[in-house]
Design a protein around this motif. Structure first.
Motif, PDB file in Angstrom:
ATOM      1  N   LEU A  75       0.759  -1.209   0.055  1.00  0.00           N
ATOM      2  CA  LEU A  75       0.097  -0.057  -0.051  1.00  0.00           C
ATOM      3  C   LEU A  75       0.679   1.274  -0.007  1.00  0.00           C
ATOM      4  N   GLU A  76       1.963   1.252   0.593  1.00  0.00           N
ATOM      5  CA  GLU A  76       2.780   2.395   0.868  1.00  0.00           C
ATOM      6  C   GLU A  76       3.272   2.796  -0.579  1.00  0.00           C
ATOM      7  N   GLU A  77       3.744   1.627  -1.412  1.00  0.00           N
ATOM      8  CA  GLU A  77       4.180   1.804  -2.793  1.00  0.00           C
ATOM      9  C   GLU A  77       3.216   2.284  -3.775  1.00  0.00           C
ATOM     10  N   ALA A  78       1.924   1.903  -3.448  1.00  0.00           N
ATOM     11  CA  ALA A  78       0.953   2.209  -4.404  1.00  0.00           C
ATOM     12  C   ALA A  78       0.486   3.796  -3.962  1.00  0.00           C
ATOM     13  N   SER A  79       0.663   4.136  -2.821  1.00  0.00           N
ATOM     14  CA  SER A  79       0.277   5.585  -2.422  1.00  0.00           C
ATOM     15  C   SER A  79       1.549   6.391  -3.097  1.00  0.00           C
ATOM     16  N   GLU A  80       2.639   5.930  -2.825  1.00  0.00           N
ATOM     17  CA  GLU A  80       3.737   6.380  -3.641  1.00  0.00           C
ATOM     18  C   GLU A  80       3.473   6.843  -5.468  1.00  0.00           C
ATOM     19  N   MET A  81       2.996   5.714  -5.920  1.00  0.00           N
ATOM     20  CA  MET A  81       2.857   5.772  -7.233  1.00  0.00           C
ATOM     21  C   MET A  81       1.737   6.768  -7.651  1.00  0.00           C
ATOM     22  N   PHE A  82       0.773   6.669  -6.663  1.00  0.00           N
ATOM     23  CA  PHE A  82      -0.312   7.789  -6.863  1.00  0.00           C
ATOM     24  C   PHE A  82       0.092   9.220  -6.779  1.00  0.00           C
ATOM     25  N   GLU A  83       1.094   9.458  -5.987  1.00  0.00           N
ATOM     26  CA  GLU A  83       1.697  10.893  -5.678  1.00  0.00           C
ATOM     27  C   GLU A  83       2.460  11.058  -6.949  1.00  0.00           C
ATOM     28  N   LYS A  84       3.207  10.195  -7.298  1.00  0.00           N
ATOM     29  CA  LYS A  84       4.129  10.477  -8.616  1.00  0.00           C
ATOM     30  C   LYS A  84       3.014  10.815  -9.970  1.00  0.00           C
ATOM     31  N   MET A  85       1.959  10.091 -10.080  1.00  0.00           N
ATOM     32  CA  MET A  85       1.030  10.249 -11.092  1.00  0.00           C
ATOM     33  C   MET A  85       0.662  11.649 -10.896  1.00  0.00           C
ATOM     34  N   ARG A  86       0.454  12.379  -9.831  1.00  0.00           N
ATOM     35  CA  ARG A  86      -0.124  13.723  -9.737  1.00  0.00           C
ATOM     36  C   ARG A  86       1.133  14.572 -10.032  1.00  0.00           C
ATOM     37  N   GLU A  87       2.303  14.091  -9.730  1.00  0.00           N
ATOM     38  CA  GLU A  87       3.318  15.124  -9.993  1.00  0.00           C
ATOM     39  C   GLU A  87       3.585  15.347 -11.215  1.00  0.00           C
ATOM     40  N   ILE A  88       3.323  14.206 -12.352  1.00  0.00           N
ATOM     41  CA  ILE A  88       3.962  14.534 -13.663  1.00  0.00           C
ATOM     42  C   ILE A  88       2.453  15.044 -14.450  1.00  0.00           C
ATOM     43  N   GLY A  89       1.542  15.383 -13.719  1.00  0.00           N
ATOM     44  CA  GLY A  89       0.374  16.276 -14.077  1.00  0.00           C
ATOM     45  C   GLY A  89      -0.865  15.514 -14.596  1.00  0.00           C
ATOM     46  N   LEU A  90      -0.645  14.113 -14.396  1.00  0.00           N
ATOM     47  CA  LEU A  90      -2.110  13.281 -14.506  1.00  0.00           C
ATOM     48  C   LEU A  90      -3.017  13.580 -13.560  1.00  0.00           C
ATOM     49  N   VAL A  91      -4.210  13.892 -13.888  1.00  0.00           N
ATOM     50  CA  VAL A  91      -5.449  13.904 -13.052  1.00  0.00           C
ATOM     51  C   VAL A  91      -5.861  12.456 -12.397  1.00  0.00           C
ATOM     52  N   PRO A  92      -5.774  12.415 -11.379  1.00  0.00           N
ATOM     53  CA  PRO A  92      -6.346  10.993 -10.854  1.00  0.00           C
ATOM     54  C   PRO A  92      -8.190  10.927 -11.011  1.00  0.00           C
ATOM     55  N   THR A  93      -8.474   9.827 -11.358  1.00  0.00           N
ATOM     56  CA  THR A  93      -9.950   9.616 -11.265  1.00  0.00           C
ATOM     57  C   THR A  93     -10.481   9.179 -10.236  1.00  0.00           C
ATOM     58  N   ALA A  94     -11.799   9.151 -10.184  1.00  0.00           N
ATOM     59  CA  ALA A  94     -12.601   8.459  -8.951  1.00  0.00           C
ATOM     60  C   ALA A  94     -12.190   6.989  -8.945  1.00  0.00           C
ATOM     61  N   VAL A  95     -11.951   6.508  -9.981  1.00  0.00           N
ATOM     62  CA  VAL A  95     -11.518   5.060  -9.746  1.00  0.00           C
ATOM     63  C   VAL A  95     -10.230   4.670  -9.003  1.00  0.00           C
ATOM     64  N   ASN A  96      -9.226   5.843  -9.263  1.00  0.00           N
ATOM     65  CA  ASN A  96      -8.138   5.711  -8.758  1.00  0.00           C
ATOM     66  C   ASN A  96      -8.184   5.617  -7.323  1.00  0.00           C
ATOM     67  N   TYR A  97      -8.997   6.784  -6.865  1.00  0.00           N
ATOM     68  CA  TYR A  97      -9.154   6.730  -5.416  1.00  0.00           C
ATOM     69  C   TYR A  97      -9.737   5.891  -4.656  1.00  0.00           C
ATOM     70  N   ASN A  98     -10.863   5.254  -5.528  1.00  0.00           N
ATOM     71  CA  ASN A  98     -11.532   4.056  -4.859  1.00  0.00           C
ATOM     72  C   ASN A  98     -10.649   2.800  -4.523  1.00  0.00           C
ATOM     73  N   THR A  99      -9.684   2.628  -5.686  1.00  0.00           N
ATOM     74  CA  THR A  99      -8.760   1.627  -5.625  1.00  0.00           C
ATOM     75  C   THR A  99      -8.042   1.583  -4.177  1.00  0.00           C
ATOM     76  N   LEU A 100      -7.561   2.887  -3.689  1.00  0.00           N
ATOM     77  CA  LEU A 100      -6.590   3.156  -2.574  1.00  0.00           C
ATOM     78  C   LEU A 100      -7.395   3.125  -1.438  1.00  0.00           C
TER      79      LEU A 100
END
Length: 647
Positions: free
Chosen positions: A325-350
């Motif tokens: 889970l910690e790695e998943a959270s880090e990947m989530f943050e990296k996704m936002r850092e490069i300018g990709l907008v998370p979706t509700a599906v991404n949030y729901n996964t976490l």
């Protein structure tokens, strides 16, 4: 263009016989489609009733076509019920050069009441339009109506194609695509092979539609058969085709072959895109093979293809499945850092991952973050959180979350109600659970097996077995087929309440309904026998399990050990323990407690003490039941009751 015969153009159900002005054999003559100016038609009254009530010149295909060209649809619509299919077909022929007008005319003359031949002729004319949508819509209507089989429709379309003198096979492509849109895979395949018999080659887009449908329906073998036929017919695959087939391989779990297929398509000069790589990455992640997915990601980046939100979503999901889970959270943050907008599906996964971990605080942090980012929590978001709250017994917080859903206009769905009903059933609140069931019905949401299983469970726990049986019969009358979980819930209720006879009658019902019992079913029945002291019958059930190919588990053997120990038959209890060990099952706390209690009951305290030492040496911590049995065996029950602490 060669002239051809059309059905006799007469109008039925009119007060006066009407004759056809244009001879039948000239309906599709070259002159009909001439670009030379035609004599201007004389002015005629606009009220269609005039033609019916007065002895006026007959209504002809020319007249109807003129009314269509001048958009006098009210006139045509008024006469529609009295127009014969043959006259409509003739009018459609007059509108040959203007397919859009032919389509409009078709919609105003009640398409569904026309005979099959006229409908197919209308579709053939509509296929000349620049958009495929009118033809596809009409084809879906004719297929769904059941008025004719696809083979009949195919033959009529072939006849219409012949009459129009066109060489295009687009009509048959549309027929296959319409079948695909209706998820009628077998009929689509039938049309494909009829095209092949006529020497016609479907378009690659048509083949891709079929492959996509087979993929969605998990008919992988059919997809490969079709792909082979495409190869034989020299239908050139596109990038979309290869992406579909790679997806098929991933669904089959053939990830190595999927990567090889990617290399194969590159060798043919077809460059993979982000969808290609995302498909393979998702395949690895769905199998919990995160490291393999990361290697594909690296290859993707090396090719200069930028990952997108779906790429990261798959990787985050894969990490969550592996509980990283910690790695998943880090990947989530990296996704936002490069300018990709998370979706509700991404949030729901976490949120789902942290709920499963029991970290509700972190789950709610992500929910709050969604709101801050102006991403509205979905019904799935709420369902995950409500379920987690119920699992922790936080009923009040769950109720507050339901109210929040309603206040924000999020509609409760079947899953929400099932979670709520199941939650209240776990708390033995049958009244609230049934109120929610009634609320479901009032909102037009049909309860499922899950709903009814929860209700049967709570009635059983409340010892309301008559109501549980009545509900079970009601479910069957509604056409809901009980599954193994529902049967097990009802059998457990009867066994716990001492009605093993009814429990065994349910086992027979399972056989009649072809619902196979499992180890839970037999364990429940064995426990019912053991509660009543019929350990031999329970032992026979263990043998019956094996005869049915159902493997007994630890619970099966512990049930017998407890039954023999409770009866004081320690020789048989230890014999079952040895059998359990020989099958590779390690004794559990329940095993040791049952044996210790039986030994103490037989005043064999020394052997019980040895067992205590054995269980501790194996890392199994004794509980209150263990110590109480030992104390009782040593005749110190009264001392324990006065509050002495166990050693």
């Amino acid at each position: 263009m060669k002239p051809y015969k059309v059905l006799d153009t007469q109008i039925v159900n009119c007060r006066h016989p009407l004759k056809t002005v244009i001879p039948v054999k000239h309906l599709l003559s070259p002159a009909l489609f001439s670009t030379k100016s035609q004599p201007e038609a004389p002015q005629q009254p606009q009220d269609p009733s005039f033609y019916i009530s007065q002895n006026q010149p007959p209504i002809t295909s020319d007249l109807l076509a003129d009314k269509a060209r001048s958009s006098q649809w009210h006139f045509i619509k008024h006469l529609a019920p009295n127009l014969s299919s043959s006259l409509i077909a003739a009018t459609l022929s007059d509108l040959y050069k203007t397919p859009e007008l032919a389509i409009q005319f078709t919609t105003h003359v009640e398409f569904d009441r026309l005979d099959i031949r006229t409908r197919c002729f209308a579709i053939a004319l509509a296929s000349r339009s620049s958009s495929p949508n009118p033809s596809l819509q009409l084809l879906r209507r004719i297929i769904s109506s059941g008025v004719a089989t696809v083979r009949v429709i195919f033959d009529e379309l072939a006849l219409s194609r012949q009459r129009l003198g066109t060489k295009s096979s687009i009509l048959f492509d549309y027929l296959i695509r319409a079948c695909c849109q209706l998820k009628r895979a077998d009929e689509a395949a039938e049309c494909f092979y009829m095209m092949k018999e006529k020497g016609l080659v479907p378009k690659i887009e048509t083949c891709n539609d079929m492959l996509s449908l087979f993929l969605k329906l998990n008919r992988n073998e059919s997809a490969w058969v079709l792909y082979a036929e495409m190869f034989r017919m020299k239908v050139k695959s596109t990038l979309h085709t290869y992406n579909i087939m790679i997806n098929v391989l991933c669904k089959e779990g053939k990830l190595k072959k999927a990567k090889e297929f990617l290399v194969f398509m590159e060798s043919l000069g077809v460059k993979p895109n982000v969808v290609t790589y995302n498909t393979i990455i998702h395949g690895y992640c769905s199998k919990g093979r995160y490291e393999g997915a990361r290697l594909v990601l690296n290859a993707m980046v090396a090719k200069g293809i930028e990952p997108d939100s779906y790429t990261y979503g798959s990787l985050i999901s894969g990490m969550c499945k592996e509980k990283r889970l910690e790695e998943a959270s880090e990947m989530f943050e990296k996704m936002r850092e490069i300018g990709l907008v998370p979706t509700a599906v991404n949030y729901n996964t976490l949120i789902d991952a942290y709920c499963n971990k029991g970290d509700l605080e972190r789950a709610f942090v992500y929910r709050d973050e969604m709101v801050k980012q102006r991403i509205m929590p979905t019904v799935s978001t709420y369902n995950l959180l409500i379920h987690a709250l119920f699992m922790e017994g936080k009923m009040l917080e769950a109720d507050h979350l339901v109210k929040e859903m309603e206040d924000k206009g999020t509609v409760l769905d079947e899953i929400t109600y099932n979670i709520l009903i199941n939650g209240y059933c776990r708390c033995s609140n049958a009244e609230k659970a049934f109120d929610l069931h009634d609320e479901m019905l009032s909102k037009g949401i049909h309860p499922s097996r899950v709903t009814y299983t929860s209700l049967i469970y709570v009635l059983s726990k409340r010892k309301r077995m008559k109501e549980a049986d009545d509900l079970f019969e009601k479910i069957i009358c509604k056409g809901v087929s009980p599954d193994i979980i529902m049967f097990n819930a009802l059998i457990d209720g009867h066994c716990v309440n001492g009605n093993t006879e009814r429990a065994f009658s349910l086992l027979k019902e399972m056989d009649k309904m072809k619902v196979s019992p499992d180890e839970v079913t037999y364990n429940t029945l064995m426990q019912g026998h053991c509660r009543e002291g019929r350990v031999e019958e329970a032992r026979n059930l263990l043998d019956e399990m094996k005869g049915r190919g159902i493997k007994p588990d630890r619970i099966s053997y512990n049930t017998l050990i407890s039954g023999y120990s409770r009866r004081g038959d320690m020789k048989d209890a230890f014999k079952v323990r040895d059998e359990m060990l020989s099958l590779g099952f390690n004794p559990t706390l329940l095993t040791y407690n049952a044996l210790i209690q039986g030994l103490c009951k037989n005043h064999e305290g020394d052997v019980a003490e040895e067992l205590l030492q054995e269980m501790v040496s194996k890392g199994i911590a004794p509980d209150d039941s263990t110590y109480y049995a030992l104390i009782e065996g040593m005749g110190e029950v009264n001392h324990a009751a006065e509050g002495s602490n166990p050693p």
